[in-house]
Motif scaffolding. Structure first.
Motif, PDB file in Angstrom:
ATOM      1  N   VAL A  69      -1.451  -1.150   0.687  1.00  0.00           N
ATOM      2  CA  VAL A  69      -0.987  -2.531   0.902  1.00  0.00           C
ATOM      3  C   VAL A  69       0.427  -2.528   1.490  1.00  0.00           C
ATOM      4  CG1 VAL A  69      -0.339  -4.654  -0.333  1.00  0.00           C
ATOM      5  CG2 VAL A  69      -2.485  -3.474  -0.875  1.00  0.00           C
ATOM      6  N   ASP A  70       1.341  -1.815   0.830  1.00  0.00           N
ATOM      7  CA  ASP A  70       2.724  -1.714   1.321  1.00  0.00           C
ATOM      8  C   ASP A  70       3.390  -0.502   0.689  1.00  0.00           C
ATOM      9  OD1 ASP A  70       3.546  -2.438  -1.274  1.00  0.00           O
ATOM     10  OD2 ASP A  70       3.721  -4.559  -0.744  1.00  0.00           O
ATOM     11  N   TYR A  71       4.567  -0.132   1.180  1.00  0.00           N
ATOM     12  CA  TYR A  71       5.305   0.987   0.596  1.00  0.00           C
ATOM     13  C   TYR A  71       6.752   0.940   1.031  1.00  0.00           C
ATOM     14  CZ  TYR A  71       4.314   2.986   5.194  1.00  0.00           C
ATOM     15  OH  TYR A  71       4.197   3.174   6.549  1.00  0.00           O
ATOM     16  N   LYS A  72       7.582   1.608   0.228  1.00  0.00           N
ATOM     17  CA  LYS A  72       9.025   1.671   0.495  1.00  0.00           C
ATOM     18  C   LYS A  72       9.423   3.124   0.709  1.00  0.00           C
ATOM     19  CE  LYS A  72      11.790   2.429  -2.633  1.00  0.00           C
ATOM     20  NZ  LYS A  72      12.536   3.618  -3.134  1.00  0.00           N
ATOM     21  N   LEU A  73      10.194   3.368   1.751  1.00  0.00           N
ATOM     22  CA  LEU A  73      10.691   4.726   2.029  1.00  0.00           C
ATOM     23  C   LEU A  73      12.207   4.716   2.121  1.00  0.00           C
ATOM     24  CD1 LEU A  73       8.260   5.750   4.938  1.00  0.00           C
ATOM     25  CD2 LEU A  73       7.985   6.226   2.498  1.00  0.00           C
ATOM     26  N   LEU A 112      19.543   2.417   2.647  1.00  0.00           N
ATOM     27  CA  LEU A 112      18.562   1.408   3.078  1.00  0.00           C
ATOM     28  C   LEU A 112      17.182   1.730   2.531  1.00  0.00           C
ATOM     29  CD1 LEU A 112      19.821   1.416   6.731  1.00  0.00           C
ATOM     30  CD2 LEU A 112      20.083  -0.508   5.152  1.00  0.00           C
ATOM     31  N   GLU A 113      16.391   0.696   2.354  1.00  0.00           N
ATOM     32  CA  GLU A 113      14.987   0.855   1.982  1.00  0.00           C
ATOM     33  C   GLU A 113      14.169   0.325   3.141  1.00  0.00           C
ATOM     34  OE1 GLU A 113      14.563  -1.211  -1.767  1.00  0.00           O
ATOM     35  OE2 GLU A 113      15.452   0.496  -2.824  1.00  0.00           O
ATOM     36  N   CYS A 114      13.187   1.103   3.579  1.00  0.00           N
ATOM     37  CA  CYS A 114      12.322   0.708   4.706  1.00  0.00           C
ATOM     38  C   CYS A 114      10.961   0.344   4.119  1.00  0.00           C
ATOM     39  CB  CYS A 114      12.139   1.875   5.663  1.00  0.00           C
ATOM     40  SG  CYS A 114      13.685   2.479   6.352  1.00  0.00           S
ATOM     41  N   VAL A 149       7.090  -1.091   4.884  1.00  0.00           N
ATOM     42  CA  VAL A 149       6.020  -1.501   5.789  1.00  0.00           C
ATOM     43  C   VAL A 149       4.955  -2.194   4.957  1.00  0.00           C
ATOM     44  CG1 VAL A 149       4.024  -0.592   7.066  1.00  0.00           C
ATOM     45  CG2 VAL A 149       6.310   0.069   7.737  1.00  0.00           C
ATOM     46  N   ARG A 150       4.428  -3.283   5.496  1.00  0.00           N
ATOM     47  CA  ARG A 150       3.392  -4.035   4.786  1.00  0.00           C
ATOM     48  C   ARG A 150       2.167  -4.189   5.678  1.00  0.00           C
ATOM     49  NH1 ARG A 150       6.180  -6.894   0.503  1.00  0.00           N
ATOM     50  NH2 ARG A 150       8.418  -6.785   0.884  1.00  0.00           N
ATOM     51  N   ASN A 151       1.027  -3.703   5.176  1.00  0.00           N
ATOM     52  CA  ASN A 151      -0.251  -3.880   5.871  1.00  0.00           C
ATOM     53  C   ASN A 151      -0.955  -5.142   5.383  1.00  0.00           C
ATOM     54  OD1 ASN A 151      -0.239  -1.357   7.417  1.00  0.00           O
ATOM     55  ND2 ASN A 151      -0.406  -0.353   5.425  1.00  0.00           N
ATOM     56  N   PHE A 158       2.359  -1.997 -14.223  1.00  0.00           N
ATOM     57  CA  PHE A 158       3.481  -2.079 -15.179  1.00  0.00           C
ATOM     58  C   PHE A 158       4.164  -3.439 -15.060  1.00  0.00           C
ATOM     59  CE2 PHE A 158       8.098  -1.381 -15.965  1.00  0.00           C
ATOM     60  CZ  PHE A 158       8.014  -1.188 -17.337  1.00  0.00           C
ATOM     61  N   ARG A 159       4.467  -3.869 -13.814  1.00  0.00           N
ATOM     62  CA  ARG A 159       5.172  -5.152 -13.622  1.00  0.00           C
ATOM     63  C   ARG A 159       4.394  -6.298 -14.251  1.00  0.00           C
ATOM     64  NH1 ARG A 159       5.305  -3.298  -8.061  1.00  0.00           N
ATOM     65  NH2 ARG A 159       7.320  -2.392  -7.547  1.00  0.00           N
ATOM     66  N   GLN A 160       3.065  -6.267 -14.113  1.00  0.00           N
ATOM     67  CA  GLN A 160       2.236  -7.404 -14.542  1.00  0.00           C
ATOM     68  C   GLN A 160       1.526  -7.156 -15.878  1.00  0.00           C
ATOM     69  OE1 GLN A 160      -0.329  -8.298 -11.158  1.00  0.00           O
ATOM     70  NE2 GLN A 160       1.416  -8.361  -9.747  1.00  0.00           N
ATOM     71  N   ALA A 211      -0.176  -8.714   2.697  1.00  0.00           N
ATOM     72  CA  ALA A 211       0.886  -9.448   1.990  1.00  0.00           C
ATOM     73  C   ALA A 211       0.718  -9.327   0.471  1.00  0.00           C
ATOM     74  CB  ALA A 211       0.853 -10.919   2.395  1.00  0.00           C
ATOM     75  N   ALA A 212       1.806  -8.981  -0.193  1.00  0.00           N
ATOM     76  CA  ALA A 212       1.856  -8.934  -1.665  1.00  0.00           C
ATOM     77  C   ALA A 212       3.323  -8.923  -2.065  1.00  0.00           C
ATOM     78  CB  ALA A 212       1.151  -7.680  -2.203  1.00  0.00           C
ATOM     79  N   GLY A 213       3.597  -9.272  -3.299  1.00  0.00           N
ATOM     80  CA  GLY A 213       4.956  -9.155  -3.825  1.00  0.00           C
ATOM     81  C   GLY A 213       5.930 -10.115  -3.170  1.00  0.00           C
ATOM     82  N   SER A 214       7.119  -9.587  -2.817  1.00  0.00           N
ATOM     83  CA  SER A 214       8.223 -10.474  -2.417  1.00  0.00           C
ATOM     84  C   SER A 214       7.937 -11.241  -1.125  1.00  0.00           C
ATOM     85  CB  SER A 214       9.531  -9.683  -2.293  1.00  0.00           C
ATOM     86  OG  SER A 214       9.538  -8.870  -1.145  1.00  0.00           O
ATOM     87  N   ILE A 215       7.111 -10.694  -0.244  1.00  0.00           N
ATOM     88  CA  ILE A 215       6.861 -11.391   1.026  1.00  0.00           C
ATOM     89  C   ILE A 215       6.072 -12.694   0.770  1.00  0.00           C
ATOM     90  CG2 ILE A 215       4.669 -10.325   1.780  1.00  0.00           C
ATOM     91  CD1 ILE A 215       5.964 -10.102   4.579  1.00  0.00           C
ATOM     92  N   ASP A 248       4.781   4.456  -7.751  1.00  0.00           N
ATOM     93  CA  ASP A 248       5.931   3.651  -8.170  1.00  0.00           C
ATOM     94  C   ASP A 248       6.533   2.869  -7.009  1.00  0.00           C
ATOM     95  OD1 ASP A 248       6.134   4.066 -10.856  1.00  0.00           O
ATOM     96  OD2 ASP A 248       7.796   5.494 -10.755  1.00  0.00           O
ATOM     97  N   GLY A 249       6.327   3.338  -5.783  1.00  0.00           N
ATOM     98  CA  GLY A 249       7.002   2.739  -4.630  1.00  0.00           C
ATOM     99  C   GLY A 249       6.054   2.236  -3.560  1.00  0.00           C
ATOM    100  N   CYS A 250       4.803   2.030  -3.958  1.00  0.00           N
ATOM    101  CA  CYS A 250       3.850   1.479  -2.979  1.00  0.00           C
ATOM    102  C   CYS A 250       2.855   0.587  -3.719  1.00  0.00           C
ATOM    103  CB  CYS A 250       3.115   2.593  -2.230  1.00  0.00           C
ATOM    104  SG  CYS A 250       2.021   3.597  -3.242  1.00  0.00           S
ATOM    105  N   ARG A 251       2.072  -0.153  -2.971  1.00  0.00           N
ATOM    106  CA  ARG A 251       0.963  -0.904  -3.584  1.00  0.00           C
ATOM    107  C   ARG A 251      -0.345  -0.337  -3.061  1.00  0.00           C
ATOM    108  NH1 ARG A 251       4.721  -5.386  -3.146  1.00  0.00           N
ATOM    109  NH2 ARG A 251       5.205  -6.085  -5.258  1.00  0.00           N
ATOM    110  N   LEU A 252      -1.257  -0.082  -3.988  1.00  0.00           N
ATOM    111  CA  LEU A 252      -2.562   0.484  -3.659  1.00  0.00           C
ATOM    112  C   LEU A 252      -3.622  -0.309  -4.385  1.00  0.00           C
ATOM    113  CD1 LEU A 252      -1.492   4.162  -4.336  1.00  0.00           C
ATOM    114  CD2 LEU A 252      -2.158   3.269  -2.087  1.00  0.00           C
ATOM    115  N   GLY A 285      20.995  -6.809  -5.910  1.00  0.00           N
ATOM    116  CA  GLY A 285      19.557  -7.076  -5.990  1.00  0.00           C
ATOM    117  C   GLY A 285      18.819  -6.702  -4.719  1.00  0.00           C
ATOM    118  N   ASP A 286      19.239  -5.623  -4.048  1.00  0.00           N
ATOM    119  CA  ASP A 286      18.559  -5.110  -2.838  1.00  0.00           C
ATOM    120  C   ASP A 286      18.241  -6.210  -1.826  1.00  0.00           C
ATOM    121  OD1 ASP A 286      18.599  -2.665  -4.141  1.00  0.00           O
ATOM    122  OD2 ASP A 286      16.471  -2.695  -4.665  1.00  0.00           O
ATOM    123  N   PRO A 287      19.241  -6.881  -1.249  1.00  0.00           N
ATOM    124  CA  PRO A 287      18.938  -7.972  -0.306  1.00  0.00           C
ATOM    125  C   PRO A 287      18.307  -7.463   1.005  1.00  0.00           C
ATOM    126  CG  PRO A 287      21.286  -7.469  -0.285  1.00  0.00           C
ATOM    127  CD  PRO A 287      20.687  -6.656  -1.397  1.00  0.00           C
TER     128      PRO A 287
END
Ligand code: C5P
Length: 237
Positions: free
Chosen positions: A174-178, A89-91, A93-95, A214-216, A97-101, A196-200, A128-130
Motif C-alpha cells: 500500500v505504502d512505505y517510508k524510506l 528526510l522520510e521518503c 511512496v503510496r500505491n 498495533f496502531r489500531q 491511499a491509507a493513513g495520513s493522506i 513497521d514502516g510500510c502498509r501491507l 511531528g514530521d511535517p
C-alpha cells in the motif's frame, strides 16, 4: 568486528559503534511505538522478526542492483551496516491511499493511486514530521537537488522491485517510508524496511498485516509480521 558504545537509541532500534569507523551495529529491539511515541509497547520476538525481515528485503534489493547500508546479519537481533551520514528526510511512496493522506485530502482508504504518489517529510519528532517540498529541502539545506532526485529515483525503483515481490506473496504494498544517507558521497538506502514502516494488505481479504495492527489495536502484531515474512520466504529459524 567489535561492538563498542551505544551511539543512538531510537524508538525501536539502537545503533552501536564498532572498531571500524565506517561500520555500525544496528540492534532491533522488541519496543514498538506509534503516534509520535505516544503509544508504546514491548512485543515478544519483534526485534528478531524485524531484523531478519529487513535483512531479506535488503538482500532482495541488492540483487536488483539497489545498494543499501546493510552488510550482514550478526545475530537474531543485530545487523552490521555501513555508517551513513543520514539525510533528515522520510521518503514515502503510496500505491493505495491509507493513513495520513486520507486525513489530509479527504480521500477514501483503498483508493488506488495511479501513478503512485511521492511525499517528503522532515524527520523531526519535535515538529511531528511535517510534510516538506523540494524547495524547503533545498532552501534549508537538508539535501541538494541531485540528492533529492536520487532519493526519488531510488524510492520508485524500490517500488518496482517490492510491489511484485509482495504480489507473489498475495499481498498489496500500500505504502512505505524510506530513509537515505550518504556513504562516501553516494546516496544509499539506510534505516530499515519492515512491516513497521510500510502498509501491507492481504490481496484477497484486504486484511492489514503491518504496523496498523498495533496502531489500531487489531492484535497479533508480531504474528502478522512473521506471516508476511513467511509468505515471502524469509527464514526466521
Ligand atoms: O502515516 P502515513 O500514512 O503518512 O504513513 C505512510 C507510510 O510511512 C506508512 O507505511 C507508515 O508506516 C510509514 N511511516 C513510518 N514512519 C513515520 C511515518 C510514516 O514508517 N514516521
Amino acid at each position: 568486528m567489535e561492538k563498542r558504545v551505544e551511539l543512538y537509541t531510537g524508538k525501536a532500534k539502537s545503533v552501536f559503534t564498532t572498531d571500524d569507523p565506517d561500520r555500525y551495529v544496528m540492534v532491533f529491539r522488541n519496543d514498538t511505538s506509534a503516534f509520535d511515541g505516544k503509544k508504546k509497547a514491548q512485543l515478544d520476538r519483534k526485534g528478531m522478526v524485524n531484523n531478519k525481515f529487513n535483512a531479506f528485503i535488503m538482500q532482495q534489493l541488492a540483487a536488483a542492483g539497489i545498494a543499501s547500508h546493510f552488510e550482514k546479519l550478526l545475530s537474531d537481533n543485530e545487523s552490521l551496516v555501513k555508517r551513513l551520514e543520514m539525510l533528515p528526510l522520510e521518503c514515502v511512496v503510496r500505491n493505495v491511499a491509507a493513513g495520513s493522506i486520507c486525513r489530509r485530502y479527504g480521500v477514501q482508504e483503498g483508493l488506488e493511486l495511479n501513478p503512485p504518489t511521492f511525499e517528503f517529510f522532515l524527520k523531526s519528532d519535535a515538529l511531528g514530521d511535517p510534510m516538506v517540498n523540494e524547495y524547503h529541502i533545498r532552501s534549508f539545506g537538508w539535501a541538494s537537488q541531485a540528492q533529492i532526485d536520487r532519493m526519488k529515483e531510488l524510492t520508485f525503483k524500490i517500488n518496482d522491485v517490492l510491489k511484485p515481490l509482495f504480489q507473489r506473496g498475495n499481498m498489496l504494498l500500500v505504502d512505505y517510508k524510506l530513509e537515505f544517507g550518504l556513504f562516501q558521497g553516494e546516496v544509499l538506502l539506510g534505516d530499515e524496511f519492515t512491516p513497521d514502516g510500510c502498509r501491507l494488505w492481504d490481496k484477497d481479504t484486504r486484511e492489514k498485516l503491518d504496523k496498523d495492527r498495533f496502531r489500531q489495536d487489531l492484535g497479533n502484531v508480531v504474528e502478522s509480521y512473521e506471516l508476511v515474512g513467511k509468505r515471502l520466504g524469509v527464514n526466521f529459524d
